[in-house]
Design a protein around this motif. Structure first.
Motif, short mmCIF file in Angstrom:
data_model
loop_
_atom_site.label_atom_id
_atom_site.label_comp_id
_atom_site.label_asym_id
_atom_site.label_seq_id
_atom_site.Cartn_x
_atom_site.Cartn_y
_atom_site.Cartn_z
N LEU A 348 -0.07 -2.82 16.03
CA LEU A 348 0.41 -1.47 16.31
C LEU A 348 0.43 -0.62 15.04
N SER A 349 0.81 -1.23 13.92
CA SER A 349 0.81 -0.50 12.64
C SER A 349 -0.59 -0.05 12.29
N ALA A 350 -1.55 -0.93 12.46
CA ALA A 350 -2.95 -0.59 12.14
C ALA A 350 -3.45 0.55 13.01
N GLN A 368 -11.04 0.52 1.84
CA GLN A 368 -10.51 0.77 0.50
C GLN A 368 -9.26 1.65 0.63
N ILE A 369 -8.15 1.19 0.07
CA ILE A 369 -6.90 1.94 0.15
C ILE A 369 -6.97 3.18 -0.74
N VAL A 370 -6.45 4.29 -0.24
CA VAL A 370 -6.37 5.52 -1.02
C VAL A 370 -4.91 5.75 -1.41
N HIS A 388 -4.03 -5.61 6.41
CA HIS A 388 -5.35 -5.18 5.92
C HIS A 388 -6.45 -5.72 6.83
N GLN A 389 -6.33 -6.98 7.23
CA GLN A 389 -7.33 -7.59 8.10
C GLN A 389 -7.32 -6.93 9.49
N MET A 390 -6.13 -6.54 9.94
CA MET A 390 -6.04 -5.87 11.25
C MET A 390 -6.74 -4.51 11.21
N GLY A 401 -10.35 -12.52 3.87
CA GLY A 401 -9.30 -13.52 4.03
C GLY A 401 -7.93 -12.94 3.71
N GLN A 402 -6.91 -13.47 4.36
CA GLN A 402 -5.55 -13.04 4.08
C GLN A 402 -5.14 -13.44 2.67
#
Length: 660
Positions: A348-350, A368-370, A388-390, A401-402
């Motif tokens: 849900l967060s993703a 890539q995180i901003v 991140h994987q979600m 990989g986690q």
């Protein structure tokens, strides 16, 4: 290794766990923190420290004629003559005055830049361990130099901390001639450096480094130290950490000067820094896709609640029951109630909390995180707990990989371990209480070298986002006809591209500076002040960058800055406005915003309903102030809670070894 010696002061000594001299976390209670916050604000608005710094700067400037008459060799001999007193920690007025005058003269001979009185005042305050507020464009890079040089001559390893690798390299190269003249070594830490190169640069007298690189290297040192307890554990952690645990990188936390300190200490302080290793799970790919498919059948407000401020999801009882029904036919982890609820929460967060163009971008089929405060890509960062994987599964890119946590720490806890800490910012007075409470830093606000000529023309509130972009295009066209350069500030990559589309549709040539173009930052900024230039930028253009005015631009009114969306902190708005009217140059600013902007919908819902009915500028301005005040209060609470949680985790996991 012998037991590390702590230094009494803001923190207590660390007892036998520190790899080098550093302070332990301060122990204070709620009353102490309350008093510090009030005292910090009071001290920031009293003129006594400012008067004393003005007198000190006058004493330094009075020696200008004497040092001008010295040859280069005489200047070097003067530095060596002062060094024994500085090494003996004799920081009396005569020694410091001559040392600062020496650096000022060396700066002129090597870089053709002589410190202004306000820059000497700032350098003195930094050497004393204060938070210095200087208006944007007043030359904070040069201000830090005398304090760094004098501390290095006194034998302290000095860390000059910036917000990214680009600024660290730029500032170091700019000041390196000064250090070379005085026989001091200068190091620059880059994210791509291997451990041996990092140790070499940390061994220099003065090291320029980004806040993230510095903190992660500290965590690697903590892992290396704890790994010595057993050979097997040492080999394992060395492999996971990616370097030999036998050699520490840093030489100690002696003196740090943090540029853009409000960004590091406040804006980025809500998220802990986590050093991790990758662990693959070939069965996880299908699990993530399955989770996303399931939670798309849940309804917001009924099955779950959104908390946009803290970016969190809370499953309601109805949501848990519905999830139970949806997973009836699934096996494995879906049969475990707590596990499936956590998996659903991440899914849900993703889907609902993280958006492409705002929180992340897709570069070469990778998420890539901003950074929301600087607008820059954080290529080496990832969200934890499978989030991140979600998001990768949501975007249909290759799933990595986690990450398994090896160590973690917050900026609040790390930076107050320095024996002496100082900071520079363009917007810090409103945070003076928090700086004193958290870091033991008193704030002093310095005057500008020249009278400011920047004018704020207007703030326009439009009912919809579409009207905002249309009005923006109209205003830009009108100003562009005069040849005045224009800088348009946006909050996200997505918004910068919308602004570009609105202007390009009218045939205007526009340069865009956001996380997708950050590699071209220097080239874009170098022409942003030229006649006729139109630049659309995220917060990248709001910190650490100087936009030089081209020929004839001053006569046109200087750089014109347009803000298109208010930030959750008014400080960041001031940073953007500060691109115009630097060092006494003319400049102008205006804001063109929409009532549909995120700040108002999240933090001023009641005001928003009223302003939509009656969009009077006065009411809208009250709404803006109320929204930003609420956001800043909630962010301050989040930072305090994060520090408290960090301490609790350290205590609860102490039996497993150090958590840093």
């Amino acid at each position: 290794m012998p037991e590390a010696v702590g230094i009494l002061g803001f923190g207590a000594p660390r007892q036998g766990t520190a790899p080098y001299t550093e302070l332990a976390d301060p122990i204070n209670n709620a009353v102490d923190r309350w008093l510090d916050r009030r005292l910090g604000t009071f001290k920031a608005h009293t003129p006594f420290t400012l008067w004393r710094l003005q007198l000190s700067a006058w004493r330094v400037l009075r020696l200008e004629h004497e040092f001008q008459n010295l040859s280069n060799e005489d200047l070097r001999r003067e530095a060596q003559r002062l060094r024994p007193a500085l090494l003996a920690r004799r920081f009396g007025r005569p020694h410091l005055t001559r040392a600062f005058a020496l650096v000022r003269e060396v700066s002129w001979r090597t870089t053709q830049k002589r410190h202004y009185p306000v820059q000497i005042m700032g350098a003195m305050a930094l050497f004393e361990g204060r938070m210095v507020e200087m208006a944007t464009g007043e030359g904070k890079t040069l201000t830090a130099t005398p304090a760094a040089v004098v501390a290095a001559l006194a034998g302290d390893p000095v860390h000059v901390v910036t917000v990214n690798d680009y600024l660290a390299a730029r500032d170091a190269e700019e000041n390196k001639p000064i250090f070379d003249f005085l026989g001091l070594t200068c190091g620059i830490i880059d994210s791509d450096m291997d451990p041996d190169a990092r140790r070499e640069h940390y061994a220099c007298d003065i090291t320029y480094i980004s806040n993230k690189n510095l903190t992660f290297d500290y965590l690697r040192d903590r892992i290396a130290l704890s790994a010595r307890r057993s050979m097997a554990r040492r080999r394992t952690l060395s492999l996971l950490a990616g370097h030999d645990a036998g050699g520490l990188m840093l030489r100690g936390l002696a003196f740090a000067i943090v540029d853009e300190a409000d960004s590091v200490f406040v804006d980025e302080a809500r998220t802990p820094l986590i050093l991790s290793s990758s662990g693959g799970d070939p069965e996880a790919d299908a699990l993530y896709a399955q989770a996303l498919e399931i939670v798309r059948q849940l309804e917001p407000g009924r099955h779950f609640e959104l908390d946009m401020m803290n970016k969190s999801i809370t499953l309601e009882e109805a949501g848990k029951d519905r999830l139970d029904q949806l997973c009836t036919d699934f096996q494995g982890i879906w049969r475990v109630r707590k596990a499936r609820e956590e998996l659903a929460t991440q899914a849900l967060s993703a889907l609902t909390l993280f958006e492409e163009g705002r929180d992340y971008i897709i570069v070469e089929d990778a998420v890539q995180i901003v950074d929301e405060y600087t607008g820059r890509v954080m290529a080496d960062r990832s969200w934890q707990g499978g989030l991140h994987q979600m998001i990768e599964a949501k975007e249909g890119v290759e799933i990595t990989g986690q990450k398994q946590t090896l160590a973690r720490i917050t900026y609040q806890r790390f930076f107050r371990r320095y024996r002496k800490l100082a900071g520079m910012t363009g917007t810090g007075t409103e945070l003076a209480g928090e700086f004193l409470d958290t870091f033991g830093l008193s704030t002093v606000r310095l005057p500008t070298h020249r009278r400011r000529k920047r004018r704020h023309l207007r703030t326009v509130y439009l009912r919809s986002e579409a009207r905002k972009w249309a009005h923006l295009a109209k205003q830009v066209v009108k100003r562009h006809r005069t040849g005045q350069p224009i800088l348009i500030g946006t909050r996200s990559v997505e918004a910068s591209e919308k602004a570009h589309e609105a202007l390009a549709a009218l045939g205007l040539e526009v340069a865009v500076l956001n996380a997708k173009q950050d590699a071209e930052e220097a080239a874009i900024v170098s022409v942003a002040g030229q006649k006729g230039a139109i630049t659309v930028a995220t917060n990248i253009a709001g910190r650490g960058t100087d936009i030089a005015l081209g020929a004839g631009v001053k006569e046109l009114g200087g750089l014109h800055v347009i803000l298109t969306e208010f930030h959750e902190s008014s400080r960041i708005d001031r940073q953007l406005y500060g691109r115009a009217g630097r060092q006494g140059d003319p400049g102008s600013t205006e804001a063109i915003v929409s009532l549909e902007d995120e700040l108002f919908s999240r933090f001023a819902k009641r005001w928003l309903r009223l302003c939509k009915v009656l969009p009077h500028p006065g009411l809208c301005e009250r709404m803006r102030k109320s929204a930003q005040a609420k956001a800043e209060r909630e962010h301050a609470t989040t930072r305090r809670d994060q520090t408290t949680l960090d301490r609790q985790m350290e205590k609860s996991l102490a039996f497993t070894g150090v958590t840093e």
